[in-house]
Motif scaffolding. Structure first.
Motif, PDB file in Angstrom:
ATOM      1  N   THR A 100      -5.880  -2.554  10.316  1.00 46.40           N
ATOM      2  CA  THR A 100      -5.901  -3.151   8.980  1.00 46.40           C
ATOM      3  C   THR A 100      -7.282  -2.978   8.354  1.00 46.40           C
ATOM      4  O   THR A 100      -7.393  -2.648   7.172  1.00 46.40           O
ATOM      5  CB  THR A 100      -5.558  -4.654   9.065  1.00 46.40           C
ATOM      6  OG1 THR A 100      -4.427  -4.803   9.910  1.00 46.40           O
ATOM      7  CG2 THR A 100      -5.259  -5.240   7.712  1.00 46.40           C
ATOM      8  N   VAL A 120     -13.843  -6.030   4.215  1.00 41.32           N
ATOM      9  CA  VAL A 120     -14.285  -5.539   2.899  1.00 41.32           C
ATOM     10  C   VAL A 120     -15.477  -6.359   2.407  1.00 41.32           C
ATOM     11  O   VAL A 120     -16.485  -5.821   1.927  1.00 41.32           O
ATOM     12  CB  VAL A 120     -13.109  -5.606   1.888  1.00 41.32           C
ATOM     13  CG1 VAL A 120     -13.610  -5.425   0.465  1.00 41.32           C
ATOM     14  CG2 VAL A 120     -12.079  -4.535   2.205  1.00 41.32           C
ATOM     15  N   LEU A 124      -3.672 -10.294   6.235  1.00 38.05           N
ATOM     16  CA  LEU A 124      -4.718  -9.535   5.557  1.00 38.05           C
ATOM     17  C   LEU A 124      -6.115 -10.101   5.769  1.00 38.05           C
ATOM     18  O   LEU A 124      -7.068  -9.648   5.129  1.00 38.05           O
ATOM     19  CB  LEU A 124      -4.408  -9.464   4.060  1.00 38.05           C
ATOM     20  CG  LEU A 124      -3.243  -8.545   3.716  1.00 38.05           C
ATOM     21  CD1 LEU A 124      -2.900  -8.628   2.263  1.00 38.05           C
ATOM     22  CD2 LEU A 124      -3.574  -7.106   4.081  1.00 38.05           C
ATOM     23  N   PHE A 147      -8.379  -0.546   4.765  1.00 42.13           N
ATOM     24  CA  PHE A 147      -8.945  -1.021   3.500  1.00 42.13           C
ATOM     25  C   PHE A 147     -10.406  -0.627   3.310  1.00 42.13           C
ATOM     26  O   PHE A 147     -10.856  -0.449   2.188  1.00 42.13           O
ATOM     27  CB  PHE A 147      -8.818  -2.551   3.412  1.00 42.13           C
ATOM     28  CG  PHE A 147      -7.432  -2.988   3.086  1.00 42.13           C
ATOM     29  CD1 PHE A 147      -7.031  -3.112   1.768  1.00 42.13           C
ATOM     30  CD2 PHE A 147      -6.511  -3.243   4.083  1.00 42.13           C
ATOM     31  CE1 PHE A 147      -5.746  -3.489   1.458  1.00 42.13           C
ATOM     32  CE2 PHE A 147      -5.226  -3.623   3.775  1.00 42.13           C
ATOM     33  CZ  PHE A 147      -4.834  -3.748   2.468  1.00 42.13           C
ATOM     34  N   GLU A 166       0.851  -1.191   0.000  1.00 43.71           N
ATOM     35  CA  GLU A 166       0.000   0.000   0.000  1.00 43.71           C
ATOM     36  C   GLU A 166       0.890   1.245   0.000  1.00 43.71           C
ATOM     37  O   GLU A 166       1.929   1.267   0.641  1.00 43.71           O
ATOM     38  CB  GLU A 166      -0.974  -0.005   1.183  1.00 43.71           C
ATOM     39  CG  GLU A 166      -0.340  -0.052   2.551  1.00 43.71           C
ATOM     40  CD  GLU A 166      -0.190  -1.468   3.069  1.00 43.71           C
ATOM     41  OE1 GLU A 166      -0.145  -2.398   2.241  1.00 43.71           O
ATOM     42  OE2 GLU A 166      -0.104  -1.633   4.296  1.00 43.71           O
ATOM     43  N   ALA A 203      -8.657  -7.432   6.777  1.00 42.40           N
ATOM     44  CA  ALA A 203      -9.000  -6.552   5.661  1.00 42.40           C
ATOM     45  C   ALA A 203      -9.997  -7.224   4.726  1.00 42.40           C
ATOM     46  O   ALA A 203     -11.037  -6.641   4.380  1.00 42.40           O
ATOM     47  CB  ALA A 203      -7.731  -6.173   4.901  1.00 42.40           C
TER      48      ALA A 203
END
Lengths: 261, 228
Positions: B157, B62, B55, B161, A119, B58
């Motif tokens: 995290t 999402v 992740l 996102f 990122e 995230a």
């Protein structure tokens, strides 16, 4: 009356649900950086030619600490001023006032990458204490990140030319490599064969000479030697100033035509 | 003072209570477990494929905010209230209560559908926000307990996102789905045939078709929001 109380109770719970959701949405908005009612920001504009994947909302960090975000990205029209150095992007950064004292005129604005999926964020290096703190609304030129796509493209071109060169000069290169191979073989034989002792002796002598030179230079740095040099220099100066005509006359009378001084 | 004259506030508040407040427990429990299950499943797959589970928060967040939050919540609402609305209006039609309303100059759409529509939209909106919060909290709980992550790390995290526009789009989905539930259910209720079997059929058809329409609408909205 019990019916009214029950109705009021229902209205109360509907209100509680509604208010809970408003509070939750406020918390979401605050955590996601959409609102920051209790935090004041300072705004800076940073110019880039290439932003390297920065988006609206990308974090801004000072010394690795998140202090703000990119709030706007604008494409600049080409102007006569920008022709000397092509600048195509203007990023608006909102930074917490707490971090502003670290953002100075000699601060650098880098586009960096973090995390395992890369990122992007803007890293501001803290400026030196001798430079002045950037004021609200200042415009700064950022450090463009390297363009990996261009590097790859240029690298591809360079490798292509190297390949062409090798194809065209294959014979010469083969001969050169063959010569190098023979040279290395001969050197190897020299070092391993009967002349090995001579080479070792040569290296020993060289070592001895460098040792002597080192000793000599060390002595020359001695204070007594330095004093001797100073006296010699003074003597020569006096001879030059006082005895120059006498020496010259003497040499001319003796028929010497050489120019000494 | 007649509060029911224009917008029928009393009926609307009643429906908000019935459809929204009374659905909180089922949404709370269901989405809490969905959040936990999603983190568990994503962690398994990411460890299997990527050998890394950093992740997971995230991806789960999402997925929850963009898709599962509004969709699962509204599917739960469909099964809970859609069938009820269709059966209620259907039985009113069978017992000729709708005709009686018309004779009393009460518009059934105004009296039955609009309060349920507003109540359903309110329920979908509020329950979707609660479902997201509960699912994120459930995911954080599991991440702390099983993945060795701290809650701060988890939410950092997540909120890197998930952006607020995602939440806004999620709420738009909730409004659309929440509108579809009473409209389709009322439609089936008004078109209900005669007899108790027809009422049951209307309720079943209402749930099946609403679920289908919600999933298709979700695809269309996702396409409009993210693919164009």
């Amino acid at each position: 009356m019990p019916s009214n109380a029950k109705s009021l109770s229902k209205e109360f719970w509907v209100g509680v649900l509604f208010l809970s959701v408003i509070v939750l949405l406020g918390i979401f908005a605050w955590l996601m950086g959409a609102i920051g009612p209790l935090q004041s920001h300072s705004r800076f504009y940073v110019l880039y030619n290439f932003a390297g994947g920065i988006e609206v909302g990308s974090p801004v960090r000072v010394s690795g600490v998140k202090v703000g975000k990119v709030s706007k990205i604008e494409f600049l029209p080409e102007t006569p001023q920008s022709q000397q150095e092509r600048i195509s992007l203007k990023l608006t950064l909102d930074i917490s006032v707490k971090a502003v004292p670290s953002v100075r005129e000699d601060s650098r604005f880098y586009v960096n990458m973090a995390g395992i999926i890369g990122e992007k964020y803007i890293e501001i290096s803290p400026g030196s204490s001798s430079s002045t703190v950037l004021s609200h609304g200042a415009t700064i030129r950022g450090v463009d990140p390297p363009r990996i796509d261009q590097l790859l493209s240029q690298g591809y071109g360079v490798f292509g030319r190297i390949m062409d060169f090798m194809d065209q000069n294959e014979k010469s290169l083969t001969e050169f490599l063959e010569g190098m191979r023979e040279l290395i073989t001969d050197a190897n034989k020299l070092l391993k064969g009967r002349d090995r002792d001579k080479v070792i002796s040569l290296i020993d002598n060289l070592n001895s000479v460098t040792g002597d030179i080192r000793e000599m230079t060390k002595r020359m740095k001695n204070p007594e030697t330095q004093k001797f040099y100073d006296q010699l220099f003074e003597l020569v100066e006096r001879l030059e100033q006082i005895d120059k005509p006498v020496i010259k006359k003497f040499l001319q009378e003796e028929g010497v035509r050489a120019r000494i001084f | 003072m007649n509060l029911n004259y224009r917008f029928r506030i009393r009926e609307t508040l009643e429906q908000m209570y019935l459809l929204g407040v009374q659905s909180v427990p089922i949404v709370f429990i269901s989405l809490g477990f969905v959040g936990i299950m999603m983190v568990l499943e994503l962690a398994f797959h990411m460890r299997l494929v990527l050998k890394h589970d950093a992740l997971v928060p995230a991806f789960s967040a999402v997925l929850m905010v963009r898709e599962l939050g509004p969709v699962i919540t509204c599917l739960l609402l469909t099964s809970r209230i859609g069938a009820g609305i269709a059966a209620e209006i259907g039985s009113m039609k069978v017992t000729e209560q709708l005709d009686a309303m018309k004779m009393l100059s009460i518009d059934p759409i105004d009296y039955l559908v609009i309060p349920r529509l507003l109540g359903s939209v309110f329920a979908a909106l509020t329950l979707t926000v609660i479902s997201i919060a509960v699912a994120l909290w459930g995911g954080a709980f599991l991440a702390v307990q099983r993945l060795g992550s701290s809650s701060g790390e988890y939410f950092n995290t997540v909120f890197f996102f998930v952006k607020f526009p995602d939440v806004i789009r999620c709420l738009i989905k909730a409004v659309v789905f929440g509108s579809l539930i009473p409209l389709i259910a009322s439609f089936h209720g008004f078109r209900c045939g005669l007899g108790s079997a027809a009422v049951g059929e209307a309720a079943t058809q209402s749930v099946v078709r609403t679920s289908l329409v919600i999933i298709i609408a979700d695809f269309i909205l996702t396409y409009l929001f993210y693919a164009i």
